[in-house]
Scaffold this active site. Structure first.
Site, PDB file in Angstrom:
ATOM      1  CB  CYS A   4      16.082  17.236  17.823  1.00  0.00           C
ATOM      2  SG  CYS A   4      15.899  16.106  16.439  1.00  0.00           S
ATOM      3  NE  ARG A  31      23.403  15.230  10.361  1.00  0.00           N
ATOM      4  CZ  ARG A  31      23.193  16.540  10.245  1.00  0.00           C
ATOM      5  NH1 ARG A  31      24.023  17.373  10.810  1.00  0.00           N
ATOM      6  NH2 ARG A  31      22.187  16.992   9.563  1.00  0.00           N
ATOM      7  NE  ARG A  60      15.179  14.280   8.866  1.00  0.00           N
ATOM      8  CZ  ARG A  60      15.653  15.423   8.394  1.00  0.00           C
ATOM      9  NH1 ARG A  60      14.848  16.436   8.208  1.00  0.00           N
ATOM     10  NH2 ARG A  60      16.912  15.551   8.114  1.00  0.00           N
ATOM     11  CG  HIS A  95      11.443  17.497  19.011  1.00  0.00           C
ATOM     12  ND1 HIS A  95      11.919  18.744  18.696  1.00  0.00           N
ATOM     13  CD2 HIS A  95      11.932  16.654  18.078  1.00  0.00           C
ATOM     14  CE1 HIS A  95      12.658  18.670  17.608  1.00  0.00           C
ATOM     15  NE2 HIS A  95      12.688  17.407  17.215  1.00  0.00           N
ATOM     16  CD  GLU A  97      10.400  20.833  21.199  1.00  0.00           C
ATOM     17  OE1 GLU A  97      10.670  20.764  19.985  1.00  0.00           O
ATOM     18  OE2 GLU A  97      11.077  20.259  22.065  1.00  0.00           O
TER      19      GLU A  97
END
Length: 113
Positions: A4, A31, A60, A95, A97
């Site tokens: 990210c 972004r 995001r 993400h 994780e």
């Protein structure tokens, strides 16, 4: 390995807004391309890591707009690259994780090994 915001820091070019970065990965990244916090989502994407579609948690998230010749796309979602590798550098716009899927972590450990 950058995930990210880490992918933004590794990118050669950053848009929306433009910013200085490490320039370690030959990608152009935008972004917050998938929306604000309220548009965060969990999606399924295709991957070269084997094992079928991969769960991807986008918060995001930035979007990889362009990849250089030396950049390998390891996973995509709706046709957009979301996991890339160039040499010993990896970046994900999602993400990994936050998912129970460990394939991204395994690929990173293999790269480090």
């Amino acid at each position: 390995m950058g995930t990210c915001a880490g992918a933004i820091l590794l990118a050669k070019e950053v848009e929306g807004p433009s910013q200085a970065s490490l320039g370690a990965l030959d990608i152009c990244i935008r972004r917050n391309a998938y929306g604000r916090q309220q548009e965060s989502s969990i999606r399924q994407g295709e991957t070269k890591l084997g094992g079928g579609p991969m769960e991807m948690v986008f918060i995001r998230a930035p979007k990889i707009e362009k990849v250089g010749k030396e950049v390998e796309v390891l996973a995509s979602e709706n046709g957009d690259p979301v996991l890339v590798r160039q040499g010993k550098i990896m970046a994900a716009t999602f993400h990994p994780e936050l998912s129970g899927d460990i394939r991204v972590h395994q690929a990173f450990l293999q790269l480090v090994k």
